[in-house]
Design a protein around this motif. Structure first.
Motif, short mmCIF file in Angstrom:
data_model
loop_
_atom_site.label_atom_id
_atom_site.label_comp_id
_atom_site.label_asym_id
_atom_site.label_seq_id
_atom_site.Cartn_x
_atom_site.Cartn_y
_atom_site.Cartn_z
N ARG A 131 0.83 -1.21 0.00
CA ARG A 131 0.00 0.00 0.00
C ARG A 131 0.87 1.26 0.00
O ARG A 131 0.50 2.27 -0.63
N ARG A 132 2.00 1.23 0.67
CA ARG A 132 2.89 2.39 0.65
C ARG A 132 3.45 2.62 -0.75
O ARG A 132 3.59 3.77 -1.20
N GLN A 133 3.79 1.55 -1.44
CA GLN A 133 4.28 1.70 -2.81
C GLN A 133 3.15 2.16 -3.75
O GLN A 133 3.38 2.99 -4.64
N HIS A 134 1.97 1.64 -3.53
CA HIS A 134 0.83 2.04 -4.37
C HIS A 134 0.51 3.51 -4.19
O HIS A 134 0.10 4.20 -5.14
N LYS A 135 0.71 4.02 -2.99
CA LYS A 135 0.50 5.44 -2.74
C LYS A 135 1.51 6.29 -3.49
O LYS A 135 1.20 7.39 -3.96
N LEU A 136 2.74 5.78 -3.63
CA LEU A 136 3.77 6.51 -4.37
C LEU A 136 3.53 6.45 -5.88
O LEU A 136 3.90 7.37 -6.61
N TRP A 137 2.93 5.35 -6.34
CA TRP A 137 2.71 5.15 -7.78
C TRP A 137 1.22 4.81 -8.01
O TRP A 137 0.88 3.72 -8.42
N PRO A 138 0.33 5.76 -7.76
CA PRO A 138 -1.11 5.45 -7.79
C PRO A 138 -1.66 5.07 -9.15
O PRO A 138 -2.72 4.43 -9.24
#
Length: 388
Positions: A131-138
């Motif tokens: 989820r932290r990575q998805h927030k960086l690359w939405p």
């Protein structure tokens, strides 16, 4: 073994698969370089490359790769496509790196120490990192590729047994994470991760080789004819559970005298507690420091453990005749004397005629891939599905 001939269409399909394997390894190639690597003529290579472009499996760029002579630009993997978050998972740490559709890293290697006492807690940690990575690359679809310590079923994506874990039951990692995150998930053993990294990122690997990870436990993975060999129970090649002494110490697998009980870092820590029962449990870093300082009992243990690993390797080599072995894991810090002790055991291999076949002599080498590349290896599970 082929029992029927190949028609032109089948040959073209095999050539395309070869071109894609080379492209995944090199990321970007010119037509002339592809022809050189495949021993095909320039026109033949150009025709196959053009078909792959038309199928949208490759992309052509007019940018030249050479300033000499005529250059028709370069070919590379498409930039569009799903990204992959690669992870290596144990009950005490998660290592990760995110890569784009070409499996080129898009961020730094990350290491996160964790303390989990249940399968759900581990799943929450994995999902939190995603989820932290998805927030960086939405705007990106980010699939997961998980390398898991212990026994894994790569078909169902189930972690069947994870050493050091506070639980004993299996975890349906693939199903539960796909349900929670809505992305694709692939799961395999952490030694398979190392084998995939060597296969796709090390151009000097042979078609048959073995990767051995000597750390808390001792794991291994075999590549035969350029394919990961897992076996029907997905536990093939697990050198750590070859038995050296049937009356030896109890192993986590339920048997006695396995190689892990005498040659792994967990075995070294047990010896340290026996050697000094009143001291606090030492860390691996402390034991390595004491070994470098000349602690005699650790030096003796290191020699004995390397001898034991060499004996087990000798048996495997006689059975499979694989003569390229890559060593990974924290035990590699014991260095050249440790490796050379293994080699002394392997040198007696009757099928390894080193005097007459120097180029085919057994090679036991320290792995040269950095940790980020090792973790990236598990992402090639997706490549193996589509291109290998």
């Amino acid at each position: 073994m082929l029992t029927r001939g190949l028609n032109n269409q089948q040959i073209r399909r095999l050539n395309k698969a070869l071109f894609m394997r080379l492209m995944w390894r090199h990321k970007r190639l010119s037509q002339s370089r592809m022809a050189q690597l495949t021993d095909l003529t320039l026109p033949a290579a150009g025709k196959i490359l053009q078909e792959l472009v038309q199928e949208q499996r490759l992309w052509h760029s007019p940018q030249k790769m050479s300033h000499r002579g005529q250059d028709g630009g370069s070919y590379q993997l498409p930039e569009a496509g799903d990204w992959t978050l690669c992870m290596n998972i144990t009950p005490t740490r998660i290592e990760s790196i995110i890569a784009n559709a070409q499996l080129v890293p898009q961020g730094e290697y990350q290491h996160r120490a964790i303390r989990v006492d249940s399968p759900q807690a581990l799943l929450d940690e994995i999902a939190g990192i995603w989820r932290r990575q998805h927030k960086l690359w939405p705007d990106r679809t980010i699939n997961l590729a998980l390398a898991v310590h212990g026994q894994v079923d790569p078909v169902t994506g189930v972690s069947q047994h994870m050493p050091q874990a506070a639980w004993k039951k299996p975890i349906e990692l693939k199903y539960l994470l796909e349900e929670a995150l809505g992305v694709q998930v692939r799961v395999d053993n952490d030694c398979v991760m190392l084998a995939l990294a060597e296969k796709w990122l090390n151009s000097s690997h042979q078609s048959d080789f073995c990767v051995i990870n000597v750390d808390y436990g001792i794991g291994s993975s075999f590549v035969i004819n350029d394919q990961i060999y897992r076996g029907s129970l997905y536990g093939s090649g697990q050198i750590g559970h070859t038995i050296l002494d049937p009356h030896g110490a109890a192993c986590s697998c339920g048997r006695q005298g396995c190689l892990e009980t005498v040659a792994s870092l967990s075995a070294l820590k047990k010896q340290a507690r026996l050697h000094n029962p009143h001291a606090d449990a030492p860390t691996t870093a402390q034991l390595l420091h004491d070994w470098r300082a000349g602690e005699t009992w650790i030096a003796a243990w290191v020699t004995q453990s390397a001898t034991a690993i060499g004996m087990s390797l000798y048996n495997f080599l006689n059975i499979l005749n694989i003569n390229q072995i890559w060593l990974y894991g924290r035990s590699c810090a014991f260095g050249e004397p440790w490796r050379e002790t293994m080699m002394q055991q392997i040198a007696f291999n009757p099928f390894d005629q080193q005097d007459s076949l120097k180029s085919k002599a057994t090679q036991v080498q320290f792995g040269e891939l950095d940790r980020a590349s090792q973790i990236l290896g598990i992402g090639y599970l997706y490549v193996e599905e589509t291109e290998a």
